[in-house]
Scaffold this active site. Structure first.
Site, mmCIF file in Angstrom:
data_model
loop_
_atom_site.group_PDB
_atom_site.id
_atom_site.type_symbol
_atom_site.label_atom_id
_atom_site.label_comp_id
_atom_site.label_asym_id
_atom_site.label_seq_id
_atom_site.Cartn_x
_atom_site.Cartn_y
_atom_site.Cartn_z
ATOM 1 N N GLY A 15 2.406 -0.079 -0.758
ATOM 2 C CA GLY A 15 2.269 0.820 0.619
ATOM 3 C C GLY A 15 2.126 0.180 1.873
ATOM 4 O O GLY A 15 2.571 0.619 2.863
ATOM 5 N N THR A 16 1.125 -0.876 1.747
ATOM 6 C CA THR A 16 0.594 -1.668 2.973
ATOM 7 C C THR A 16 2.140 -2.309 3.700
ATOM 8 O O THR A 16 2.158 -2.138 4.739
ATOM 9 C CB THR A 16 -0.299 -2.603 2.417
ATOM 10 O OG1 THR A 16 -1.680 -2.054 2.243
ATOM 11 C CG2 THR A 16 -0.602 -3.619 3.816
ATOM 12 N N GLY A 45 3.274 2.314 -6.044
ATOM 13 C CA GLY A 45 3.258 2.279 -7.259
ATOM 14 C C GLY A 45 1.983 2.902 -8.125
ATOM 15 O O GLY A 45 1.999 3.711 -8.935
ATOM 16 N N HIS A 46 0.906 2.039 -7.666
ATOM 17 C CA HIS A 46 -0.144 2.047 -8.373
ATOM 18 C C HIS A 46 -0.886 3.465 -8.162
ATOM 19 O O HIS A 46 -1.983 3.481 -9.023
ATOM 20 C CB HIS A 46 -1.002 0.927 -8.207
ATOM 21 C CG HIS A 46 -1.725 0.946 -6.764
ATOM 22 N ND1 HIS A 46 -3.179 1.031 -6.711
ATOM 23 C CD2 HIS A 46 -1.388 0.678 -5.729
ATOM 24 C CE1 HIS A 46 -3.444 1.093 -5.511
ATOM 25 N NE2 HIS A 46 -2.416 0.876 -4.703
ATOM 26 N N THR A 93 13.392 -12.227 -3.523
ATOM 27 C CA THR A 93 14.065 -11.922 -4.751
ATOM 28 C C THR A 93 13.418 -10.635 -5.243
ATOM 29 O O THR A 93 12.276 -10.539 -5.296
ATOM 30 C CB THR A 93 13.645 -13.216 -5.456
ATOM 31 O OG1 THR A 93 14.049 -14.486 -5.284
ATOM 32 C CG2 THR A 93 14.309 -12.850 -7.022
ATOM 33 N N CYS A 146 -9.657 0.184 0.404
ATOM 34 C CA CYS A 146 -9.421 -0.942 1.038
ATOM 35 C C CYS A 146 -10.448 -1.267 2.184
ATOM 36 O O CYS A 146 -10.202 -2.463 2.852
ATOM 37 C CB CYS A 146 -7.930 -0.552 1.882
ATOM 38 S SG CYS A 146 -6.557 -0.154 1.036
#
Length: 389
Positions: A69-70, A202-203, A239, A332
């Site tokens: 997200g960051t 995702g987390h 990648t 955070c």
């Protein structure tokens, strides 16, 4: 231990691990390689992109995989602002709100500090909401991008994103929303939201850490922040993490499928917890919208309070000793001794803001456990000598 910090992170789901496993072992090829192993990896990446696009109601080409997200927030705020200025040098103004996640606020402030942009940070109501009229007054001819989060990570306040985005769209200004906390709790149809960009991680939804997505509407100007091989259609070089993308897509699909039933259950647990704590601890201050009046204005699993007269970190430690894992706000900024910028922007005095405790529930929590949480909070706060209200 009872984990009550789902806004910080969630465990990886078994279905996600199983979907990722082939791309961590036999299907390990580089998706950019022009041979059979690379083509199989690329096919997995394409399927993941299509899955995300289906959930968000957008084109697969509008999905950009990121490291979280960051990065998605940085790419949206900085990339769109710089890309818009590249096309029109007069676009040197950025608008965001005072209650954003640090990834958005930091990006906007970097633009002001290093790139010559002017920044407007919108104030909010006592519930932490941005008023459309306030945004309309801030947007002007030179505005390059507007960014307002969908749901707040500390207070659970849900913004009227479609209404706010419409204000920006009528002025031909791209609108970005940080929807990291909204995923799995709110419907994320980018067409209905009218946004040009949307960030996810995702987390927060049972996916792996280090995975994220930026939805970027076709035609939105963007200056890439990473130089390299031109991956992700030139928008994000590096990648491709095929396994991560597959894991993210699987988690997002499952979260979307389960959302209607899960949100109802979580809202019931939230309301039980809020009512219980406000009754057991009369001096407690609910931060964010009160779901008893407007349930849709608050995330279904979020209940956050201030306890004037006690030390918030001490409450956390004492609750952990009783087997309850909670937080004081954004993970955070854990360990920061300064009061939450979100709570002070909502008008809470610094000495009250430093007493904040956030409970973010999972659907596995039971009503009986909620009652136990209330009893533990009451006992801890009374032991610490808080006023009775």
């Amino acid at each position: 231990m009872l984990y009550l910090d789902s806004a910080a992170t969630t465990p990886v789901r078994r279905e996600v691990l199983e979907a990722m496993w082939p791309y961590l072992t036999q299907e390990f090829g580089n998706a950019s390689s022009h041979h059979e192993a690379g083509r199989r990896a690329l096919a997995g990446l394409d399927r993941a992109r299509a899955t995300v696009a289906q959930v968000l109601n957008c084109r697969p080409a509008e999905v950009v995989f990121t490291s979280g997200g960051t990065e998605a927030d940085n790419l949206a705020v900085k990339g769109i602002a710089l890309g818009r200025r590249d096309r029109d040098p007069a676009r040197t103004h950025v608008v965001t709100s005072a209650v954003e996640h640090s990834a958005v606020l930091g990006s906007a402030r970097d633009l002001a500090r290093w790139d010559g942009f002017e920044l407007t940070e919108l104030g909010v109501t006592a519930e932490g909401l941005v008023e459309p009229d306030s945004l309309a007054r801030a947007v002007r001819a030179g505005t390059a991008v507007v960014s307002v989060m969908h749901a707040n990570n500390e207070t659970g306040a849900v913004q009227e994103i479609a209404e706010l985005a419409a204000v920006a769209r009528t002025r031909d200004v791209p609108f970005h929303t940080d929807a990291v906390q909204a995923a799995g709790a709110l419907e994320l149809d980018v067409q209905a939201l009218h946004v040009a960009a949307l960030s996810l991680a995702g987390h927060k939804i049972g996916g792996p850490k280090g995975t994220g997505v930026l939805y970027l509407r076709r035609g939105t100007p963007l200056r890439p922040l990473l130089s390299g091989g031109g991956h992700e259609r030139g928008r994000r070089s590096g990648t491709s993490d095929v396994a991560g993308a597959v894991g993210f897509a699987t988690a997002l699909r499952l979260a979307a499928e389960e959302r209607p039933e899960r949100a109802v259950r979580l809202a019931g647990l939230r309301d039980r917890l809020i009512a219980g704590i406000l009754s057991a601890v009369p001096a407690a201050v609910l931060t964010g919208p009160d779901p008893r009046g407007r349930p849709a204005a608050r995330l279904p699993g979020n209940a956050s309070f201030c306890f004037p007269g006690v030390n918030g970190e001490t409450v956390l430690v004492d609750l952990e000793a009783r087997g309850l894992l909670v937080s004081s706000g954004s993970a955070c900024s854990a360990g920061d001794t300064e009061p939450s910028h979100v709570l002070t922007a909502m008008g809470l005095p610094a000495e009250v803001a430093t007493t904040a405790v956030r409970f973010t529930l999972s659907a596995e929590v039971t009503p009986e456990q909620v009652d136990g949480i209330v009893a533990a909070v009451r006992d801890v706060v009374e032991r610490l000598g808080a006023p009775r209200g």
